[in-house]
Design a protein around this motif. Structure first.
Motif, mmCIF file in Angstrom:
data_model
loop_
_atom_site.group_PDB
_atom_site.id
_atom_site.type_symbol
_atom_site.label_atom_id
_atom_site.label_comp_id
_atom_site.label_asym_id
_atom_site.label_seq_id
_atom_site.Cartn_x
_atom_site.Cartn_y
_atom_site.Cartn_z
ATOM 1 N N GLU A 50 0.826 -1.227 0.000
ATOM 2 C CA GLU A 50 0.000 0.000 0.000
ATOM 3 C C GLU A 50 0.853 1.267 0.000
ATOM 4 N N PHE A 51 2.155 1.145 0.363
ATOM 5 C CA PHE A 51 3.033 2.314 0.369
ATOM 6 C C PHE A 51 3.820 2.437 -0.937
ATOM 7 N N GLY A 52 3.675 1.464 -1.819
ATOM 8 C CA GLY A 52 4.329 1.516 -3.130
ATOM 9 C C GLY A 52 5.831 1.279 -3.081
ATOM 10 N N GLY A 53 6.345 0.843 -1.940
ATOM 11 C CA GLY A 53 7.779 0.571 -1.811
ATOM 12 C C GLY A 53 8.062 0.072 -0.406
ATOM 13 N N GLY A 176 16.690 -2.791 -11.620
ATOM 14 C CA GLY A 176 15.457 -3.143 -10.907
ATOM 15 C C GLY A 176 14.589 -1.915 -10.658
ATOM 16 N N GLU A 177 15.249 -0.784 -10.371
ATOM 17 C CA GLU A 177 14.492 0.460 -10.173
ATOM 18 C C GLU A 177 13.836 0.888 -11.485
ATOM 19 N N ALA A 178 14.533 0.684 -12.602
ATOM 20 C CA ALA A 178 13.959 1.031 -13.902
ATOM 21 C C ALA A 178 12.685 0.216 -14.128
ATOM 22 N N PHE A 179 12.725 -1.050 -13.743
ATOM 23 C CA PHE A 179 11.522 -1.888 -13.847
ATOM 24 C C PHE A 179 10.450 -1.386 -12.879
ATOM 25 N N ASP A 180 10.842 -1.141 -11.622
ATOM 26 C CA ASP A 180 9.852 -0.758 -10.601
ATOM 27 C C ASP A 180 9.215 0.593 -10.900
ATOM 28 N N LYS A 181 10.049 1.577 -11.324
ATOM 29 C CA LYS A 181 9.508 2.911 -11.602
ATOM 30 C C LYS A 181 8.654 2.895 -12.866
ATOM 31 N N GLY A 182 9.084 2.136 -13.861
ATOM 32 C CA GLY A 182 8.304 2.004 -15.092
ATOM 33 C C GLY A 182 6.951 1.359 -14.786
ATOM 34 N N ALA A 183 6.988 0.333 -13.956
ATOM 35 C CA ALA A 183 5.756 -0.373 -13.594
ATOM 36 C C ALA A 183 4.819 0.570 -12.847
ATOM 37 N N LEU A 188 1.092 -0.403 -12.245
ATOM 38 C CA LEU A 188 1.199 -1.783 -11.768
ATOM 39 C C LEU A 188 1.645 -1.772 -10.300
ATOM 40 N N PRO A 189 1.251 -2.767 -9.529
ATOM 41 C CA PRO A 189 1.622 -2.763 -8.110
ATOM 42 C C PRO A 189 3.108 -3.046 -7.862
ATOM 43 N N TYR A 190 3.568 -2.683 -6.681
ATOM 44 C CA TYR A 190 4.935 -2.952 -6.244
ATOM 45 C C TYR A 190 5.051 -4.430 -5.821
ATOM 46 N N PRO A 191 6.156 -5.146 -6.017
ATOM 47 C CA PRO A 191 7.320 -4.702 -6.792
ATOM 48 C C PRO A 191 7.059 -4.901 -8.277
ATOM 49 N N ILE A 251 -1.444 5.803 -10.276
ATOM 50 C CA ILE A 251 -1.628 5.090 -9.013
ATOM 51 C C ILE A 251 -2.785 4.093 -9.120
ATOM 52 N N SER A 252 -3.851 4.522 -9.814
ATOM 53 C CA SER A 252 -5.014 3.639 -9.866
ATOM 54 C C SER A 252 -4.993 2.713 -11.088
ATOM 55 N N GLY A 253 -3.968 2.863 -11.915
ATOM 56 C CA GLY A 253 -3.861 1.924 -13.031
ATOM 57 C C GLY A 253 -3.994 2.581 -14.384
ATOM 58 N N ILE A 254 -2.938 3.282 -14.799
ATOM 59 C CA ILE A 254 -3.025 3.969 -16.093
ATOM 60 C C ILE A 254 -3.141 2.962 -17.227
ATOM 61 N N SER A 255 -2.583 1.778 -17.022
ATOM 62 C CA SER A 255 -2.612 0.811 -18.124
ATOM 63 C C SER A 255 -4.048 0.494 -18.537
#
Ligand code: KG4
Ligand code: ZN
Length: 360
Positions: A50-53, A176-183, A188-191, A251-255
């Motif tokens: 819920e904190f995104g990280g 990994g940060e590139a994946f996490d920040k892109g997601a 998309l949820p963390y991680p 945050i709510s799902g741009i995809s």
């Protein structure tokens, strides 16, 4: 530690996984062999989601709760007398989280009267490939090793198991940060790494041309920050909204708000750009140093598209490709046992205290 067989009980709490392992190690530095007897990992992902990280104090609390429970479930107690050494990660990582493992290991060491070895998390990733059985280990060298995790992106030249040189690192975000920040931008949820990989599976990686920062530069370094910005612009363009809206929607799902198929193609193209950046420098190093093998490790090495791309290029170059078994890519304690064995054969020592910035 002398060279005979050793039983290592290892503990890993540097981030958001509580992990323990029991590993049998034997052999000299030129031919170490490992047998994982037990391996347990408890992920805290649900607590941090819920904190995104990862939240350091939540990580600490969860490790404190999990360690005694895990030790019990682990049923290592009857085997305690066989343990030669306890290994525990002292860094790098989140210091409050690291301390929980260190204090737990120290208490246990006193209780069962065994020494505690302070382990380096990055070396754990580096040596995780040794947990699989390897024929003719010395035919692998010189080797080029790429460590790709949430905190690190490091390219190394290994002349033997114990002799290495850092060739390059990331100048900004880790892979990994590139994946996490892109997601995260894609909602998309963390991680985000495994989620982005899942979305990318349904897309075409050739659809969008994301930049490959530094890929053509004459060095062995990486950069991923610009790639993330390019993704943000791409989403702005596709979503046809303003910046503020994108960030809110992300945050709510741009995809979900993109045209059908777009999110998948964007994810696949973005993932491909990361893979290409990693492959460009890794195989440039292979050529320059006439390497006989390529080794990848760390959480991002779990990515199947990355493994496939590296395996294919290695095959073309006629060199060996090694990657840890899936369960040993992301954080685990078995790799901590392996690296502690190698380091103790080398006589490496460091303080038994948390060091968030410990380097290789
Ligand atoms: O090695 P690791 O478990 O922890 C660190 O030492 O950082 O790596 C975690 C990182 C995270 O950024 C996560 O998103 C990424 O590895 N990761 C992946 C995949 N699985 C984990 N990235 C891409 N594809 C995956 N399948
Ligand atoms: Zn790690």
């Amino acid at each position: 530690m002398p060279e005979s067989k050793k039983i290592i009980f290892s503990i890993e709490t540097s981030c958001d996984e509580t992990a323990m392992a029991l590993v049998e190690a034997k052999g000299k530095l030129i031919s170490p062999k490992f047998k994982v007897i037990k391996n347990a990992i408890l992920s805290q992902i649900a607590k941090h989601k819920e904190f995104g990280g990862v939240v350091p104090n939540i990580a600490k609390r969860e490790h404190q709760k999990a360690l005694p429970e895990m030790l019990e479930i682990f049923e290592v107690v009857p085997e305690f007398e066989d343990i030669d050494i306890i290994a525990v990660t002292v860094g790098p990582g989140l210091e409050p989280a690291l301390w929980t493992g260190i204090e737990f290991a120290e208490d246990l060491g006193k209780k069962i009267n065994k020494p505690v070895f302070p382990a380096n998390h990055i070396k754990g990733h580096l040596y995780s490939f040794l947990l699989s059985s390897i024929n003719n280990i010395n035919e692998l060298f010189p080797a080029v090793a790429l460590i790709v995790s949430g905190g690190h992106t490091i390219l190394l030249l290994l002349n033997s198991i114990s002799e290495y040189k850092v060739l390059g690192e990331t100048k900004d975000d880790a892979a990994g940060e590139a994946f996490d920040k892109g997601a995260r931008l894609l909602g998309l949820p963390y991680p985000g790494g495994p989620e982005l990989e899942k979305l990318a599976l349904k897309g075409n990686s050739a659809t969008f041309n994301f930049p490959r920062p530094m890929a053509n530069q004459d060095n062995f370094d990486f950069s991923f920050a610009g790639l993330k910005t390019a993704l943000l612009y791409k989403l702005k363009d596709s979503y046809k909204a303003n910046w503020k809206d994108i960030n809110k929607k992300a945050i709510s799902g741009i995809s979900d708000n993109l045209a059908s198929g777009d999110a998948e193609d964007i994810a696949a193209s973005y993932q491909q750009a990361i893979i290409d950046c990693l492959a460009a420098k890794t195989f440039k190093a292979v050529k320059k140093f006439s390497a006989r093998s390529v080794i990848i490790s760390g959480g991002v090495a779990a990515n199947k598209a990355l493994r496939k791309a590296f395996a294919e290029i290695a095959k073309k170059e006629n060199i060996e490709f090694l990657a840890p078994e899936q369960q040993f890519n992301t954080d685990n304690a078995a790799m901590i046992a392996a690296s502690s064995y190698i380091e103790s054969l080398q006589g490496i020592e460091r303080p038994l205290e948390a060091n968030g910035n410990l380097s290789l």
